[in-house]
Design a protein around this motif. Structure first.
Motif, PDB file in Angstrom:
ATOM      1  N   UNK A 117      27.882  31.928  95.342  1.00 31.90           N
ATOM      2  CA  UNK A 117      27.241  31.178  94.190  1.00 31.90           C
ATOM      3  C   UNK A 117      25.738  30.727  94.514  1.00 31.90           C
ATOM      4  N   UNK A 118      24.901  31.305  93.650  1.00 33.28           N
ATOM      5  CA  UNK A 118      23.356  30.982  94.310  1.00 33.28           C
ATOM      6  C   UNK A 118      23.352  29.520  93.948  1.00 33.28           C
ATOM      7  N   UNK A 119      22.361  28.745  94.575  1.00 33.74           N
ATOM      8  CA  UNK A 119      22.047  27.549  94.581  1.00 33.74           C
ATOM      9  C   UNK A 119      21.672  26.863  93.207  1.00 33.74           C
ATOM     10  N   UNK A 120      21.162  27.745  92.307  1.00 35.33           N
ATOM     11  CA  UNK A 120      20.628  27.315  91.047  1.00 35.33           C
ATOM     12  C   UNK A 120      21.488  27.773  89.920  1.00 35.33           C
ATOM     13  N   UNK A 121      22.741  28.506  90.135  1.00 37.46           N
ATOM     14  CA  UNK A 121      23.492  28.969  89.028  1.00 37.46           C
ATOM     15  C   UNK A 121      24.389  27.590  88.745  1.00 37.46           C
ATOM     16  N   UNK A 122      24.925  27.659  87.364  1.00 34.21           N
ATOM     17  CA  UNK A 122      25.682  26.361  86.998  1.00 34.21           C
ATOM     18  C   UNK A 122      27.218  27.113  86.722  1.00 34.21           C
ATOM     19  N   UNK A 123      28.036  26.524  87.158  1.00 36.02           N
ATOM     20  CA  UNK A 123      29.558  26.925  86.869  1.00 36.02           C
ATOM     21  C   UNK A 123      29.930  25.564  86.405  1.00 36.02           C
TER      22      UNK A 123
END
Length: 364
Positions: A117-123
């Motif tokens: 998961x990319x560091x700036x993605x929001x889950x």
């Protein structure tokens, strides 16, 4: 960390027939306190199951059913040997009751250890991300959403609340998926549209700069593809249902609550209206305008815009292009030609009648 995503359905509810009747607007003919917990076919049901009769083809199975109750129309009530749930639309009532008795598994919030998961993605904390999932930069996965094993989410993608992407779904950059969508394995959303400019004996690729917008409550069948727009977005409106192996080309717009069966497709920039029904294998060429409430029958070839609601169908085999166009034009004139032939035949019969009358008079 989590394990594999659980199966899509579980048996989690037991309910009385009285509650089903009240909840889904059916008229119950039978005991209100009988408890059921699943749905089944007429021939495969037993005392804990609800079945249904919507297709007259299965009417012969009604007399021998062992179901606790059968969902059916009023006209079949007297033939039902068990309790009945009477509805004006048995199949729709069955669909709602089946979904109630067999709800989707609850999403257990987790992110699998093998997910990237990319560091700036929001889950969202309530979401579930399965094994070997990749989620790109600036993407958002909403509340209670599920991303199945092996799926790839590109950059700047938005997956809204309660949507479920099953295994190996690919959602490429700049795609928006609405709430409560169900996307089956192998679906690709946001691949490049088939855009090339001819330059002498070569082809120059046209950059596909748009995205894809998917509305709420959309279901997309296995291995269906939806291409990104050339400049503006390809759009799938709310409530659309696409079967397996459907092709949606760049800049197509599919209107709300339209359904498209397997192997059908719409070429670039075609606009399909609301509540349309597209049969299996239907082909629509590019830049068409299809109005609301149109139905195309199985394997129809649609080469002209349709501006009047109704049922349309038909196809012709491939032929030399100029002859095919000429014959297609003649085919569309058959009704008028038939009327002219009937009129000529009527005149001929009238003329023959006059001649016969004249002959009879001369013989007298």
């Amino acid at each position: 960390m989590g394990n594999d995503v659980p199966g899509p359905r579980e048996l989690s509810r037991s309910v009385t027939l009285g509650e089903l009747a009240a909840r889904f607007g059916c008229e119950l003919d039978g005991a209100t306190d009988t408890v059921v917990k699943r749905v089944a076919t007429l021939s495969g049901a037993d005392a804990d199951a609800v079945s249904f009769l919507a297709n007259p083809h299965f009417r012969s199975q009604l007399a021998d059913t062992r179901a606790a109750a059968v969902i059916l129309e009023e006209q079949h009530r007297a033939d039902c040997p068990v309790a009945s749930l009477v509805s004006t639309n048995p199949y729709a009532a069955y669909a709602r009751i089946a979904a109630f008795l067999h709800p989707p598994c609850d999403i257990e919030p987790a992110v699998h250890a093998t997910a990237t998961i990319a560091a700036d993605a929001i889950v969202a904390e309530s979401a579930r991300v399965g094994p070997n999932v990749v989620i790109g930069p600036a993407s958002v996965v909403g509340d209670r959403a599920m991303i199945g094993a092996g799926s790839v989410i590109g950059a700047n993608v938005s997956i809204a609340a309660d949507s479920r992407l099953l295994a190996r779904v690919t959602v490429l950059d700049g795609v928006t998926v609405g709430a409560r969508c169900l996307i089956h394995p192998g679906v690709v959303i946001g691949s490049d549209g088939f855009g090339f400019a001819e330059d002498e004996d070569a082809w120059v690729k046209v950059p596909q700069l748009g995205g894809v917008t998917i509305g709420d409550d959309v279901e997309i069948g296995a291995n269906t593809t939806i291409d990104r727009g050339t400049i503006e977005n390809t759009v799938i409106e709310d409530g659309v249902k696409l079967d397996n192996l459907v092709q949606i080309a760049h800049n197509v717009r599919v209107g709300a609550h339209t359904v498209m069966a397997a192997m059908s497709g719409a070429a670039g920039s075609t606009k399909i209206g609301r509540r349309c029904k597209v049969g299996g294998g239907v082909v629509m060429i590019n830049h068409l305008e299809i109005c609301d409430d149109v139905m195309f029958t199985f394997r129809s070839v649609v080469t002209k815009s349709v501006r009047t609601p109704g049922v349309y169908g038909g196809s012709l085999p491939a032929d030399e292009a100029q002859r095919w166009r000429r014959n297609a034009a003649r085919f569309r004139q058959l009704d008028a030609l038939a009327e002219r032939v009937r009129a000529i035949e009527k005149i001929g019969r009238h003329t023959e009648s006059i001649k016969k009358t004249t002959q009879d008079q001369n013989n007298d």
